[in-house]
Design a protein around this motif. Structure first.
Motif, PDB file in Angstrom:
ATOM      1  N   ASP A  14       0.889  -1.242   0.075  1.00 13.03           N
ATOM      2  CA  ASP A  14       0.045  -0.143  -0.111  1.00 13.03           C
ATOM      3  C   ASP A  14       0.947   1.312  -0.187  1.00 13.03           C
ATOM      4  OD1 ASP A  14      -2.372  -1.266  -0.269  1.00 13.03           O
ATOM      5  OD2 ASP A  14      -2.772  -1.180   2.025  1.00 13.03           O
ATOM      6  N   ARG A  15       2.116   1.185   0.754  1.00 16.09           N
ATOM      7  CA  ARG A  15       2.803   2.368   0.732  1.00 16.09           C
ATOM      8  C   ARG A  15       3.412   2.585  -0.666  1.00 16.09           C
ATOM      9  NH1 ARG A  15       5.531   0.289   6.137  1.00 16.09           N
ATOM     10  NH2 ARG A  15       3.612   0.651   7.697  1.00 16.09           N
ATOM     11  N   ASN A  16       3.824   1.498  -1.319  1.00 19.02           N
ATOM     12  CA  ASN A  16       4.304   1.716  -2.755  1.00 19.02           C
ATOM     13  C   ASN A  16       3.558   2.252  -3.683  1.00 19.02           C
ATOM     14  OD1 ASN A  16       6.968   0.853  -2.066  1.00 19.02           O
ATOM     15  ND2 ASN A  16       6.425  -1.413  -2.667  1.00 19.02           N
ATOM     16  N   LEU A  17       2.048   1.735  -3.530  1.00 18.82           N
ATOM     17  CA  LEU A  17       0.786   2.259  -4.159  1.00 18.82           C
ATOM     18  C   LEU A  17       0.809   3.787  -3.877  1.00 18.82           C
ATOM     19  CD1 LEU A  17      -1.513   1.458  -6.124  1.00 18.82           C
ATOM     20  CD2 LEU A  17      -2.934   1.077  -3.957  1.00 18.82           C
ATOM     21  N   ALA A  18       0.749   4.282  -2.717  1.00 17.24           N
ATOM     22  CA  ALA A  18       0.644   5.526  -2.400  1.00 17.24           C
ATOM     23  C   ALA A  18       1.722   6.604  -2.797  1.00 17.24           C
ATOM     24  CB  ALA A  18       0.335   5.804  -0.570  1.00 17.24           C
ATOM     25  N   LEU A  19       2.876   5.703  -2.896  1.00 22.22           N
ATOM     26  CA  LEU A  19       3.971   6.647  -3.182  1.00 22.22           C
ATOM     27  C   LEU A  19       3.939   6.893  -4.747  1.00 22.22           C
ATOM     28  CD1 LEU A  19       6.930   7.766  -2.316  1.00 22.22           C
ATOM     29  CD2 LEU A  19       8.089   5.620  -3.008  1.00 22.22           C
ATOM     30  N   THR A 141      -8.384   3.467  -4.359  1.00 24.16           N
ATOM     31  CA  THR A 141      -9.280   3.160  -3.013  1.00 24.16           C
ATOM     32  C   THR A 141      -9.814   1.625  -3.309  1.00 24.16           C
ATOM     33  OG1 THR A 141      -9.962   5.462  -3.024  1.00 24.16           O
ATOM     34  CG2 THR A 141     -11.526   3.738  -1.968  1.00 24.16           C
ATOM     35  N   GLN A 142      -9.939   1.148  -4.673  1.00 21.42           N
ATOM     36  CA  GLN A 142     -10.540  -0.133  -4.780  1.00 21.42           C
ATOM     37  C   GLN A 142      -9.368  -1.108  -4.324  1.00 21.42           C
ATOM     38  OE1 GLN A 142     -13.939  -0.744  -7.953  1.00 21.42           O
ATOM     39  NE2 GLN A 142     -12.714   1.182  -8.393  1.00 21.42           N
ATOM     40  N   LEU A 143      -8.332  -0.780  -4.870  1.00 21.49           N
ATOM     41  CA  LEU A 143      -7.195  -1.780  -5.099  1.00 21.49           C
ATOM     42  C   LEU A 143      -6.673  -1.958  -3.399  1.00 21.49           C
ATOM     43  CD1 LEU A 143      -4.959  -3.536  -6.328  1.00 21.49           C
ATOM     44  CD2 LEU A 143      -3.882  -1.525  -6.674  1.00 21.49           C
ATOM     45  N   SER A 144      -6.673  -0.950  -2.614  1.00 24.09           N
ATOM     46  CA  SER A 144      -6.138  -1.099  -1.430  1.00 24.09           C
ATOM     47  C   SER A 144      -7.126  -1.221  -0.142  1.00 24.09           C
ATOM     48  CB  SER A 144      -5.480   0.219  -1.042  1.00 24.09           C
ATOM     49  OG  SER A 144      -6.122   1.490  -0.834  1.00 24.09           O
ATOM     50  N   ASN A 145      -8.517  -1.460  -0.697  1.00 20.42           N
ATOM     51  CA  ASN A 145      -9.394  -1.751   0.116  1.00 20.42           C
ATOM     52  C   ASN A 145      -9.712  -0.332   1.182  1.00 20.42           C
ATOM     53  OD1 ASN A 145     -10.348  -4.193  -0.857  1.00 20.42           O
ATOM     54  ND2 ASN A 145      -8.632  -5.090   0.578  1.00 20.42           N
ATOM     55  N   GLY A 146      -9.482   0.664   0.232  1.00 20.79           N
ATOM     56  CA  GLY A 146      -9.895   2.152   1.141  1.00 20.79           C
ATOM     57  C   GLY A 146      -8.505   2.569   2.031  1.00 20.79           C
ATOM     58  N   ARG A 147      -7.535   1.723   2.064  1.00 19.67           N
ATOM     59  CA  ARG A 147      -6.469   2.377   2.820  1.00 19.67           C
ATOM     60  C   ARG A 147      -5.858   3.502   2.200  1.00 19.67           C
ATOM     61  NH1 ARG A 147      -3.953  -2.738   5.710  1.00 19.67           N
ATOM     62  NH2 ARG A 147      -3.013  -3.253   3.541  1.00 19.67           N
ATOM     63  N   ALA A 182       0.000  -2.732  14.159  1.00 26.90           N
ATOM     64  CA  ALA A 182      -0.967  -2.653  12.846  1.00 26.90           C
ATOM     65  C   ALA A 182      -1.428  -1.253  12.951  1.00 26.90           C
ATOM     66  CB  ALA A 182      -2.279  -3.452  13.030  1.00 26.90           C
ATOM     67  N   PHE A 183      -1.822  -0.490  13.912  1.00 24.99           N
ATOM     68  CA  PHE A 183      -2.127   1.043  14.031  1.00 24.99           C
ATOM     69  C   PHE A 183      -1.019   1.739  13.608  1.00 24.99           C
ATOM     70  CE2 PHE A 183      -5.166  -0.286  17.565  1.00 24.99           C
ATOM     71  CZ  PHE A 183      -6.296  -0.520  16.736  1.00 24.99           C
ATOM     72  N   ARG A 184       0.189   1.313  14.225  1.00 25.63           N
ATOM     73  CA  ARG A 184       1.316   2.162  13.531  1.00 25.63           C
ATOM     74  C   ARG A 184       1.582   2.142  12.199  1.00 25.63           C
ATOM     75  NH1 ARG A 184       5.511   0.547  18.463  1.00 25.63           N
ATOM     76  NH2 ARG A 184       4.683   1.916  20.054  1.00 25.63           N
ATOM     77  N   GLN A 185       1.568   0.935  11.573  1.00 24.94           N
ATOM     78  CA  GLN A 185       1.733   0.765  10.040  1.00 24.94           C
ATOM     79  C   GLN A 185       0.731   1.436   9.500  1.00 24.94           C
ATOM     80  OE1 GLN A 185       1.550  -3.672  10.040  1.00 24.94           O
ATOM     81  NE2 GLN A 185       3.767  -3.797   9.750  1.00 24.94           N
ATOM     82  N   GLN A 186      -0.563   1.263   9.625  1.00 24.09           N
ATOM     83  CA  GLN A 186      -1.538   2.003   8.879  1.00 24.09           C
ATOM     84  C   GLN A 186      -1.401   3.561   9.264  1.00 24.09           C
ATOM     85  OE1 GLN A 186      -4.188   0.710   6.980  1.00 24.09           O
ATOM     86  NE2 GLN A 186      -3.889   3.016   6.357  1.00 24.09           N
ATOM     87  N   PHE A 187      -1.029   3.986  10.118  1.00 26.64           N
ATOM     88  CA  PHE A 187      -0.718   5.508  10.413  1.00 26.64           C
ATOM     89  C   PHE A 187       0.522   5.888   9.535  1.00 26.64           C
ATOM     90  CE2 PHE A 187       1.914   8.744  12.729  1.00 26.64           C
ATOM     91  CZ  PHE A 187       0.978   9.692  12.592  1.00 26.64           C
ATOM     92  N   THR A 188       1.599   5.177   9.527  1.00 26.52           N
ATOM     93  CA  THR A 188       2.738   5.126   8.391  1.00 26.52           C
ATOM     94  C   THR A 188       2.497   5.282   6.794  1.00 26.52           C
ATOM     95  OG1 THR A 188       4.204   4.214   9.954  1.00 26.52           O
ATOM     96  CG2 THR A 188       4.983   4.457   7.895  1.00 26.52           C
ATOM     97  N   THR A 189       1.380   4.405   6.681  1.00 27.27           N
ATOM     98  CA  THR A 189       0.858   4.264   5.285  1.00 27.27           C
ATOM     99  C   THR A 189       0.160   5.744   4.993  1.00 27.27           C
ATOM    100  OG1 THR A 189       0.546   2.005   5.291  1.00 27.27           O
ATOM    101  CG2 THR A 189      -0.839   3.063   3.811  1.00 27.27           C
ATOM    102  N   HIS A 190      -0.622   6.374   5.785  1.00 32.03           N
ATOM    103  CA  HIS A 190      -1.402   7.388   5.649  1.00 32.03           C
ATOM    104  C   HIS A 190      -0.387   8.711   5.520  1.00 32.03           C
ATOM    105  CE1 HIS A 190      -5.127   5.399   6.162  1.00 32.03           C
ATOM    106  NE2 HIS A 190      -5.086   5.211   7.336  1.00 32.03           N
ATOM    107  N   LEU A 191       0.881   8.490   6.359  1.00 30.18           N
ATOM    108  CA  LEU A 191       1.697   9.650   6.202  1.00 30.18           C
ATOM    109  C   LEU A 191       2.491   9.687   5.073  1.00 30.18           C
ATOM    110  CD1 LEU A 191       3.562   9.610   9.785  1.00 30.18           C
ATOM    111  CD2 LEU A 191       1.911  11.284   8.761  1.00 30.18           C
ATOM    112  N   VAL A 192       2.647   8.250   4.477  1.00 32.66           N
ATOM    113  CA  VAL A 192       3.254   8.196   3.246  1.00 32.66           C
ATOM    114  C   VAL A 192       2.419   8.797   1.972  1.00 32.66           C
ATOM    115  CG1 VAL A 192       4.128   6.616   1.192  1.00 32.66           C
ATOM    116  CG2 VAL A 192       4.791   6.315   3.744  1.00 32.66           C
ATOM    117  N   THR A 193       1.240   8.588   2.003  1.00 28.40           N
ATOM    118  CA  THR A 193       0.163   9.368   0.990  1.00 28.40           C
ATOM    119  C   THR A 193       0.117  10.784   1.148  1.00 28.40           C
ATOM    120  OG1 THR A 193      -1.212   7.242   1.362  1.00 28.40           O
ATOM    121  CG2 THR A 193      -2.202   9.108   0.284  1.00 28.40           C
TER     122      THR A 193
END
Length: 249
Positions: A14-19, A141-147, A182-193
């Protein structure tokens, strides 16, 4: 990154996708703002702008904002229909195909503006970019299930705040049942986005000042390359798997 498998997607994917997608979305948004003075993906602002335009009876701007919103929504609808049809037909590379088409359209738009620029075409080009932003955001959004929402930074900031709040509460409660990692990983993904979108916006403004509409070609080429490599890699794996099965038989 661009293939939706049955297993759970990793935060790394997901982070690569966001990047990739958030950076290109930020770049396109900045180029459109510099060129036309409008955001093709900032639908919260576009909806808010309808109110003063109605009060001032500014019909021209009102039409632009309404059509921008319609173009963005249409792009999301088209992306959803394409994904559903791809899933029905068993096309594993459907997300890659969508991004490949988007990249090609961006390259063609860039070439059109470079060689046939006209003030009379500005609205049409802006609407096309809004449509592509709708496709872009709906695809991620669809590919990452909204993440990962590549253009919807307001929603991403909200999700980041929720994830950070979940981390704080889990730490304060010292509840081992709460998955802090898991919460930290999701937070990091949002920061990358968020930072990818910001970086893309800065780059888009700089590139537009230097290259004009040629700056649209950059994200278009990147999307084409990433999508094409994903399709080729998937086809290679499928062919290898079939070949291996044939040998075992």
């Amino acid at each position: 990154m661009l293939i939706k498998l049955k297993r759970t997607r990793t935060h790394h994917e997901d982070r690569n996708l966001a990047l990739c997608l958030a950076t290109s979305a930020g770049l396109l948004n900045a180029v459109a703002l510099a060129a036309f003075g409008f955001f093709p993906s900032h639908m919260s602002g576009n909806v808010s702008q309808i109110s003063p335009d109605l009060n001032q009876m500014d019909i021209y701007n009102l039409k632009i904002f309404v059509t921008l919103i319609a173009a963005f929504v249409t792009g999301a609808v088209v992306a959803r229909i394409a994904v559903v049809m791809g899933i029905i037909k068993g096309i594993r590379t459907i997300f890659s195909c969508i991004l490949l088409a988007e990249g090609v359209l961006l390259i063609l738009t860039s070439l059109f503006e470079l060689y046939y620029f006209s003030m009379q075409n500005n609205v049409e080009v802006l609407l096309l970019l809004a449509f592509l932003m709708g496709v872009h955001n709906a695809t991620s959004t669809q590919l990452s299930n909204g993440r990962v929402r590549s253009t919807h930074i307001t929603g991403t900031l909200t999700d980041a705040g929720i994830s950070l709040g979940s981390v704080f509460m889990a730490m304060l409660r010292r509840d081992p049942s709460k998955n802090i990692r898991a919460f930290r990983q999701q937070f990091t993904t949002h920061l990358v986005t968020i930072f990818s979108f910001l970086t893309g916006g800065i780059a888009g403004w700089l590139f537009y000042n230097a290259l004009g509409f040629g700056s649209l070609m950059g994200p278009g080429i990147v999307l084409v390359l990433i999508a094409s490599l994903s399709i080729l890699f998937t086809l290679y794996k499928v062919k290898t798997r079939r070949y291996g099965s044939a040998l075992r038989e």
